[in-house]
Structure formats: C-alpha cells, structure tokens
Design an enzyme around this catalytic site. Structure first.
Site, PDB file in Angstrom:
ATOM      1  N   ARG A 257       2.966   4.627   6.647  1.00 47.99           N
ATOM      2  CA  ARG A 257       3.323   3.871   7.688  1.00 47.99           C
ATOM      3  C   ARG A 257       3.752   2.485   7.321  1.00 47.99           C
ATOM      4  O   ARG A 257       4.177   1.774   8.245  1.00 47.99           O
ATOM      5  CB  ARG A 257       1.938   3.729   8.529  1.00 47.99           C
ATOM      6  CG  ARG A 257       1.609   5.128   9.171  1.00 47.99           C
ATOM      7  CD  ARG A 257       0.128   5.066   9.809  1.00 47.99           C
ATOM      8  NE  ARG A 257      -0.748   4.627   8.770  1.00 47.99           N
ATOM      9  CZ  ARG A 257      -2.081   4.552   9.021  1.00 47.99           C
ATOM     10  NH1 ARG A 257      -2.379   4.669  10.222  1.00 47.99           N
ATOM     11  NH2 ARG A 257      -2.875   3.961   8.344  1.00 47.99           N
TER      12      ARG A 257
ATOM     13  N   CYS B  90       0.964  -1.332   0.023  1.00 50.88           N
ATOM     14  CA  CYS B  90      -0.141   0.016  -0.083  1.00 50.88           C
ATOM     15  C   CYS B  90       1.211   1.310  -0.060  1.00 50.88           C
ATOM     16  O   CYS B  90       2.000   0.981   0.540  1.00 50.88           O
ATOM     17  CB  CYS B  90      -0.879  -0.080   1.124  1.00 50.88           C
ATOM     18  SG  CYS B  90      -2.187   1.476   1.136  1.00 50.88           S
TER      19      CYS B  90
ATOM     20  N   HIS C 165      -2.263  -4.182   4.920  1.00 52.17           N
ATOM     21  CA  HIS C 165      -2.010  -3.708   6.119  1.00 52.17           C
ATOM     22  C   HIS C 165      -3.327  -3.460   6.987  1.00 52.17           C
ATOM     23  O   HIS C 165      -4.330  -2.779   6.270  1.00 52.17           O
ATOM     24  CB  HIS C 165      -1.201  -2.463   6.274  1.00 52.17           C
ATOM     25  CG  HIS C 165      -1.595  -1.052   5.690  1.00 52.17           C
ATOM     26  ND1 HIS C 165      -2.107  -0.185   6.549  1.00 52.17           N
ATOM     27  CD2 HIS C 165      -1.764  -0.808   4.587  1.00 52.17           C
ATOM     28  CE1 HIS C 165      -2.582   0.764   5.764  1.00 52.17           C
ATOM     29  NE2 HIS C 165      -2.529   0.390   4.715  1.00 52.17           N
TER      30      HIS C 165
ATOM     31  N   ASP D 107       0.359   3.835   1.781  1.00 50.35           N
ATOM     32  CA  ASP D 107       0.450   4.490   3.111  1.00 50.35           C
ATOM     33  C   ASP D 107       1.868   4.698   3.482  1.00 50.35           C
ATOM     34  O   ASP D 107       2.743   3.818   3.759  1.00 50.35           O
ATOM     35  CB  ASP D 107      -0.421   3.373   4.066  1.00 50.35           C
ATOM     36  CG  ASP D 107      -0.785   4.011   5.303  1.00 50.35           C
ATOM     37  OD1 ASP D 107       0.156   4.533   6.015  1.00 50.35           O
ATOM     38  OD2 ASP D 107      -1.994   3.986   5.756  1.00 50.35           O
TER      39      ASP D 107
ATOM     40  N   CYS E  83      -6.216   0.004   6.813  1.00 51.24           N
ATOM     41  CA  CYS E  83      -5.812   0.509   5.717  1.00 51.24           C
ATOM     42  C   CYS E  83      -6.801   1.558   5.175  1.00 51.24           C
ATOM     43  O   CYS E  83      -8.261   1.110   5.048  1.00 51.24           O
ATOM     44  CB  CYS E  83      -5.691  -0.445   4.516  1.00 51.24           C
ATOM     45  SG  CYS E  83      -5.296   0.054   2.757  1.00 51.24           S
TER      46      CYS E  83
HETATM   47 CO    CO Z   1      -3.370   1.176   2.904  1.00 48.99          CO
END
Ligand code: CO
Length: 215
Positions: free
Chosen positions: A46, A42, A98, A44, A101
């Site tokens: 993090r 992803c 994850h 993302d 998400c």
């Molecule tokens: Co995500």
C-alpha cells in the site's frame, strides 16, 4: 483474467500510454539515471514510493524491506546506500515509515511468526529504547502510531551512524537524511522534521574520523 496476465497487460498498456505522450520516452530513459533522492520504505504493497510521491521513473532510487529498517549488517541496504550516495550522489535520503505497519505491529506483540522474527527483533530493540514513552500512552492505536514514528527516527539515526553517510557529509555536506511517515488512512505524508545533515548532531561515540587508519 489471472493475476499474471493482468500484470503483463498492465505493462503493455503503460508502454502504450507513455509512447502516446512521448514517442522517445524509453529511448531517453535508457540513457541513464540521475535520481536526486534515495527512498527507504516498507515493502507493504500500500506504500508504492513513486505513486505516493508522484515521481517518475529515473527520479528516485529505492530500497524497501519490512518496516523500512536500516540494519547495519544488511549488505543489500548498505550496497544500495553506497551506490546511491557515492555513485549517484543523491542529495536526499528519505526513510519513510507508515502507520498501520504490519512489521511494527508484529514487533509490539509476542506471537511467534517464524523466520521474520529475526528481522522483527531489530524493531523490538527500538521499542526497548522508547519503552517508557510508549508504555505511558494508554490508547493502543496512539501507541502504535508513535512506535511507527520513533522507529523512523531510529532508522534516520542508524543511517547517520554509517561511514557511508559521514564520509559524504565530510566531502560535500550532503545528503540530508529525512524521516517521514505515510498515513494510509489519509494518503498524506507527514515530515517528522528530524533531518540529519551533519556529524555534530551525533553523540560523540558514533562520530567517525574522515581519515581511514589502516594500522
Ligand atoms: Co509496513
């Protein structure tokens, strides 16, 4: 210090640190790459692939998008996959979703988010496949977590449907396709143990002959 200066200074410090450990580091890095695996994760912030797996530059080829999707008309993903499998000859392809998400969360709701809804629709299609299982989970957080997991499973499956992967299996019995979930709450990666590494795991409708027929 503004954000951009922080990034540039961070880079300079990183270079200094690397050179202190090994003065030939960048000279060696510039010789080429031989990564063993492709990470599809992803976007993302993090979930930085190399940081959470402690891999170094050169060790992992990487593709990231919203909710780690394998969309069959996505030329970006297909190009990365083809290069990783056929040029770099990676041994493993990892789809890593994850928990928490945002893309998966958006797919569970009905809010209009703009252009990204066209991407999120692919995730909603996964929800529809697992609707009975997901809607039987009363706890909202548990349902969200399970949706993250089944979405990873479907992306592993979608990778296995491609001619790129099936031709590689026919030629060299690799790569293995793994499904993982990174848990932001603990930092740990969970292996969903849904590894695909041969055509027999696919329903027959998705199997592709190894010979190309052009007539
Ligand atoms: Co995500």
């Amino acid at each position: 210090m503004d954000v951009i200066n922080k990034l540039i200074n961070g880079n300079r410090e990183w270079v200094e640190d690397q050179l202190e450990i090994d003065k030939d580091y960048f000279q060696r890095l510039s010789q080429g790459q031989e990564p063993d695996s492709l990470w599809i994760g992803c976007a993302d912030s993090r979930v930085p692939a190399s940081e959470v797996t402690r891999t170094k530059p050169g060790e992992m080829f990487e593709h990231r998008n919203i909710a780690n999707m394998v969309v069959h008309s996505d030329m970006n993903l297909l190009s990365v996959l083809d290069y990783a499998v056929n040029a770099l000859r990676v041994k493993h392809v990892i789809v890593c979703g994850h928990y928490l998400c945002g893309g998966i969360n958006a797919a569970m709701g009905n809010r209009q988010n703009g252009l990204v809804d066209n991407w999120i629709r692919h995730i909603k299609d996964v929800y529809r496949l697992y609707e009975n299982e997901l809607e039987a989970i009363e706890d909202k957080q548990q349902r969200f977590d399970r949706f993250v997991e089944v979405n990873v499973y479907e992306q592993v499956f979608d990778l296995s449907k491609t001619s790129i992967i099936q031709n590689a299996w026919a030629e060299r019995n690799e790569p293995k396709i793994h499904g993982w979930v990174f848990d932001i709450r603990t930092g740990l990666i969970k292996d969903l143990n849904i590894t695909f590494d041969n055509q027999t795991q696919l329903p027959s409708i998705y199997k592709i002959d190894s010979e190309v027929v052009m007539k």
